[in-house]
Write an enzyme that holds these catalytic residues in place. Structure first.
Site, PDB file in Angstrom:
ATOM      1  N   HIS A 206     -48.449  30.778  -7.846  1.00 47.04           N
ATOM      2  CA  HIS A 206     -48.322  31.282  -9.221  1.00 47.04           C
ATOM      3  C   HIS A 206     -49.571  32.072  -9.613  1.00 47.04           C
ATOM      4  O   HIS A 206     -49.479  33.142 -10.204  1.00 47.04           O
ATOM      5  CB  HIS A 206     -48.149  30.126 -10.222  1.00 47.04           C
ATOM      6  CG  HIS A 206     -46.859  29.384 -10.082  1.00 47.04           C
ATOM      7  ND1 HIS A 206     -46.779  28.016 -10.148  1.00 47.04           N
ATOM      8  CD2 HIS A 206     -45.580  29.815  -9.897  1.00 47.04           C
ATOM      9  CE1 HIS A 206     -45.514  27.629 -10.005  1.00 47.04           C
ATOM     10  NE2 HIS A 206     -44.770  28.705  -9.853  1.00 47.04           N
TER      11      HIS A 206
ATOM     12  N   LYS B  89     -34.157  18.719 -16.143  1.00 46.35           N
ATOM     13  CA  LYS B  89     -33.936  17.478 -16.901  1.00 46.35           C
ATOM     14  C   LYS B  89     -35.119  16.527 -16.787  1.00 46.35           C
ATOM     15  O   LYS B  89     -35.418  15.782 -17.687  1.00 46.35           O
ATOM     16  CB  LYS B  89     -32.663  16.808 -16.395  1.00 46.35           C
ATOM     17  CG  LYS B  89     -31.423  17.458 -16.974  1.00 46.35           C
ATOM     18  CD  LYS B  89     -30.172  16.731 -16.563  1.00 46.35           C
ATOM     19  CE  LYS B  89     -28.952  17.578 -16.904  1.00 46.35           C
ATOM     20  NZ  LYS B  89     -27.851  17.363 -15.995  1.00 46.35           N
TER      21      LYS B  89
ATOM     22  N   ARG C  82     -41.201  34.853  -2.529  1.00 49.12           N
ATOM     23  CA  ARG C  82     -41.868  34.228  -1.375  1.00 49.12           C
ATOM     24  C   ARG C  82     -41.150  34.529  -0.078  1.00 49.12           C
ATOM     25  O   ARG C  82     -41.756  34.665   0.964  1.00 49.12           O
ATOM     26  CB  ARG C  82     -41.913  32.701  -1.559  1.00 49.12           C
ATOM     27  CG  ARG C  82     -42.888  32.248  -2.607  1.00 49.12           C
ATOM     28  CD  ARG C  82     -42.664  30.813  -2.962  1.00 49.12           C
ATOM     29  NE  ARG C  82     -41.309  30.633  -3.475  1.00 49.12           N
ATOM     30  CZ  ARG C  82     -40.875  29.552  -4.097  1.00 49.12           C
ATOM     31  NH1 ARG C  82     -41.674  28.518  -4.236  1.00 49.12           N
ATOM     32  NH2 ARG C  82     -39.645  29.484  -4.564  1.00 49.12           N
TER      33      ARG C  82
ATOM     34  N   SER D  62     -43.754  24.435  -6.503  1.00 47.26           N
ATOM     35  CA  SER D  62     -44.043  23.276  -7.355  1.00 47.26           C
ATOM     36  C   SER D  62     -43.391  22.024  -6.773  1.00 47.26           C
ATOM     37  O   SER D  62     -43.942  20.924  -6.870  1.00 47.26           O
ATOM     38  CB  SER D  62     -43.525  23.518  -8.776  1.00 47.26           C
ATOM     39  OG  SER D  62     -44.211  24.597  -9.366  1.00 47.26           O
TER      40      SER D  62
END
Ligand code: PNS
Length: 170
Positions: free
Chosen positions: A17, A41, A90, A128
């Protein structure tokens, strides 16, 4: 003034990032990192935590702002006087989803453009999801996440350690 938006969940920020933020900031007078409020969620980090981590990792970039967003990305662009989105690619596997998003966004807001930056090869495997997996199992993320961001992550997770080796987070 050229305003460029880099949207994402950033749960949490990675060196991949940061690579896109640093390069995107060179293309803009003002780069807004737009942090999705409802990342999924069960994000590992709250919105406030994701923002704090991003802020810590980008203090050296004077034209970068970290701003939460909810709703449609195109509405956020209009509210902030932006017509350009920057995203990182990526691998080919990212392309299909990103192409669909870029086309859906342009269908909603034809004046906008999405610019894709190819992630530096040393960051192409970082996500992540990978960082969260390593964190959950107590592994080393120092090569995956900027050190300033790790300091905040450790502060956040430090208070939650139950001694089981797990972070107790999703
Ligand atoms: O880091 P992510 O989770 O891949 O980021 C996805 C994000 C935030 C870029 C995307 O989910 C998004 O723009 N959401 C806002 C809703 C929206 O505008 N969707 C596209 C039109 S259907």
């Amino acid at each position: 003034m050229k305003v460029v938006v880099y949207p994402g969940s950033f749960d949490p920020m990675t060196k991949g990032h940061l690579d896109i933020i640093e390069r995107g900031a060179k293309l803009a007078d003002r780069l807004i990192v737009a942090v999705l409020v409802n990342a999924n969620k069960m994000p590992m980090f709250t919105l406030e935590e994701r923002i704090e981590i991003l802020k810590a990792g980008t203090t050296h970039l004077k034209n970068v702002e970290i701003v939460p967003f909810t709703g449609l990305l195109v509405d956020f662009l209009k509210q902030n006087g932006a017509r350009t989105v920057v995203k990182g690619l990526r691998a080919v596997s990212d392309f299909e989803y990103e192409l669909q998003m870029a086309q859906a966004n342009r269908d909603l807001y034809p004046e906008m453009e999405t610019i894709f930056l190819c992630t530096n090869v040393q960051y192409s495997f970082i996500s992540s999801t990978v960082v969260k997996d390593i964190l959950r199992h107590g592994g080393d993320i120092s090569h995956l996440v900027p050190q300033e961001a790790i300091n905040i992550i450790e502060k956040i997770l430090g208070g939650k350690d139950n001694g089981s080796g797990s972070t107790g987070r999703n």
